[in-house]
Design a protein around this motif. Structure first.
Motif, PDB file in Angstrom:
ATOM      1  N   UNK A  15       0.850  -1.189   0.000  1.00  0.00           N
ATOM      2  CA  UNK A  15       0.000   0.000   0.000  1.00  0.00           C
ATOM      3  C   UNK A  15       0.886   1.239   0.000  1.00  0.00           C
ATOM      4  N   UNK A  16       0.491   2.218  -0.786  1.00  0.00           N
ATOM      5  CA  UNK A  16       1.138   3.527  -0.758  1.00  0.00           C
ATOM      6  C   UNK A  16       0.033   4.574  -0.714  1.00  0.00           C
ATOM      7  N   UNK A  17       0.262   5.625   0.030  1.00  0.00           N
ATOM      8  CA  UNK A  17      -0.672   6.734   0.135  1.00  0.00           C
ATOM      9  C   UNK A  17      -0.070   7.893  -0.636  1.00  0.00           C
ATOM     10  N   UNK A  18      -0.902   8.557  -1.437  1.00  0.00           N
ATOM     11  CA  UNK A  18      -0.427   9.674  -2.255  1.00  0.00           C
ATOM     12  C   UNK A  18      -1.077  10.954  -1.766  1.00  0.00           C
ATOM     13  N   UNK A  19      -0.294  11.995  -1.644  1.00  0.00           N
ATOM     14  CA  UNK A  19      -0.787  13.315  -1.277  1.00  0.00           C
ATOM     15  C   UNK A  19      -0.199  14.364  -2.213  1.00  0.00           C
ATOM     16  N   UNK A  20      -0.850  15.505  -2.279  1.00  0.00           N
ATOM     17  CA  UNK A  20      -0.328  16.627  -3.059  1.00  0.00           C
ATOM     18  C   UNK A  20       0.304  17.661  -2.131  1.00  0.00           C
ATOM     19  N   UNK A  25       3.508  19.455   5.588  1.00  0.00           N
ATOM     20  CA  UNK A  25       2.164  18.962   5.888  1.00  0.00           C
ATOM     21  C   UNK A  25       2.075  17.444   5.737  1.00  0.00           C
ATOM     22  N   UNK A  26       2.849  16.886   4.810  1.00  0.00           N
ATOM     23  CA  UNK A  26       2.865  15.434   4.645  1.00  0.00           C
ATOM     24  C   UNK A  26       3.420  14.765   5.903  1.00  0.00           C
ATOM     25  N   UNK A  27       4.499  15.303   6.429  1.00  0.00           N
ATOM     26  CA  UNK A  27       5.072  14.744   7.667  1.00  0.00           C
ATOM     27  C   UNK A  27       4.116  14.897   8.847  1.00  0.00           C
ATOM     28  N   UNK A  28       3.426  16.030   8.888  1.00  0.00           N
ATOM     29  CA  UNK A  28       2.446  16.255   9.945  1.00  0.00           C
ATOM     30  C   UNK A  28       1.304  15.235   9.841  1.00  0.00           C
ATOM     31  N   UNK A  29       0.858  14.947   8.621  1.00  0.00           N
ATOM     32  CA  UNK A  29      -0.195  13.964   8.402  1.00  0.00           C
ATOM     33  C   UNK A  29       0.250  12.587   8.887  1.00  0.00           C
ATOM     34  N   UNK A  30       1.464  12.201   8.554  1.00  0.00           N
ATOM     35  CA  UNK A  30       1.988  10.893   8.986  1.00  0.00           C
ATOM     36  C   UNK A  30       2.012  10.822  10.510  1.00  0.00           C
ATOM     37  N   UNK A  31       2.465  11.882  11.157  1.00  0.00           N
ATOM     38  CA  UNK A  31       2.524  11.890  12.622  1.00  0.00           C
ATOM     39  C   UNK A  31       1.121  11.865  13.234  1.00  0.00           C
ATOM     40  N   UNK A  40       3.656   9.103  -0.626  1.00  0.00           N
ATOM     41  CA  UNK A  40       4.270   9.677  -1.817  1.00  0.00           C
ATOM     42  C   UNK A  40       3.686  11.062  -2.063  1.00  0.00           C
ATOM     43  N   UNK A  41       4.525  12.011  -2.410  1.00  0.00           N
ATOM     44  CA  UNK A  41       4.065  13.377  -2.655  1.00  0.00           C
ATOM     45  C   UNK A  41       3.972  13.618  -4.153  1.00  0.00           C
ATOM     46  N   UNK A  90     -10.222  16.089  -5.171  1.00  0.00           N
ATOM     47  CA  UNK A  90     -10.826  14.766  -4.949  1.00  0.00           C
ATOM     48  C   UNK A  90      -9.758  13.747  -4.604  1.00  0.00           C
ATOM     49  N   UNK A  91     -10.136  12.806  -3.786  1.00  0.00           N
ATOM     50  CA  UNK A  91      -9.286  11.671  -3.489  1.00  0.00           C
ATOM     51  C   UNK A  91      -9.865  10.442  -4.163  1.00  0.00           C
ATOM     52  N   UNK A  92      -9.288   9.327  -3.866  1.00  0.00           N
ATOM     53  CA  UNK A  92      -9.803   8.098  -4.441  1.00  0.00           C
ATOM     54  C   UNK A  92      -8.959   6.914  -4.026  1.00  0.00           C
ATOM     55  N   UNK A  93      -9.302   5.797  -4.599  1.00  0.00           N
ATOM     56  CA  UNK A  93      -8.601   4.556  -4.313  1.00  0.00           C
ATOM     57  C   UNK A  93      -8.348   3.836  -5.628  1.00  0.00           C
ATOM     58  N   UNK A  94      -7.115   3.401  -5.810  1.00  0.00           N
ATOM     59  CA  UNK A  94      -6.738   2.672  -7.017  1.00  0.00           C
ATOM     60  C   UNK A  94      -6.012   1.412  -6.573  1.00  0.00           C
ATOM     61  N   UNK A  95      -6.470   0.286  -7.079  1.00  0.00           N
ATOM     62  CA  UNK A  95      -5.855  -0.998  -6.762  1.00  0.00           C
ATOM     63  C   UNK A  95      -5.240  -1.536  -8.053  1.00  0.00           C
ATOM     64  N   UNK A  96      -3.928  -1.701  -8.042  1.00  0.00           N
ATOM     65  CA  UNK A  96      -3.190  -2.153  -9.219  1.00  0.00           C
ATOM     66  C   UNK A  96      -2.533  -3.486  -8.881  1.00  0.00           C
ATOM     67  N   UNK A  97      -2.771  -4.481  -9.723  1.00  0.00           N
ATOM     68  CA  UNK A  97      -2.195  -5.802  -9.435  1.00  0.00           C
ATOM     69  C   UNK A  97      -0.731  -5.851  -9.876  1.00  0.00           C
TER      70      UNK A  97
END
Length: 126
Positions: A15-20, A25-31, A40-41, A90-97
């Protein structure tokens, strides 16, 4: 949430989480969320655009479904977080095999719109 992480780990799902958001702010979100997956940014939002996750409307963000989700979170004792960034992205979910085939492509209608964990697990198990 831990149960979902355990089920994904049993299935050997990466699993990877993507943010813009920017690095701060990304580090703050993780904490704040105790995120254990890689974050991933995508500052240029190329992935967002590539998967059709464009700007949401006012009612997508502030509609009944969002208020219901916030109320459920409060009733579970969760603390609501103030968003620092673009709330209309918008966010979303993508599942890639492993072969690179997209098995699930969900574009969120608003912040509360995510597929159920069971839905994602069923797609993985196919």
């Amino acid at each position: 949430m831990r149960e979902a992480e355990d089920e994904l780990a049993k299935r050997n799902v990466a699993v990877a989480v993507v943010t813009f958001e920017n690095d701060f702010f990304a580090r703050q979100y993780v904490a704040d969320t105790r995120l254990t997956w890689p974050l991933l940014i995508d500052a240029d939002r190329k992935l967002y655009r590539g998967y059709g996750m464009l700007a949401a409307s006012f009612w997508d963000i502030w509609g009944l479904k969002s208020w219901q989700a916030y109320l459920r979170a409060l009733l579970r004792g969760e603390k609501l977080r103030h968003s620092q960034g673009d709330i209309y992205q918008r966010g979303g979910d993508v599942l890639i095999d492993p072969a690179g085939i997209v098995r699930l492509h969900h574009i969120g209608e608003g912040p509360a719109d995510r597929p159920a964990v069971e839905t994602i697990l069923r797609r993985i198990d196919r």
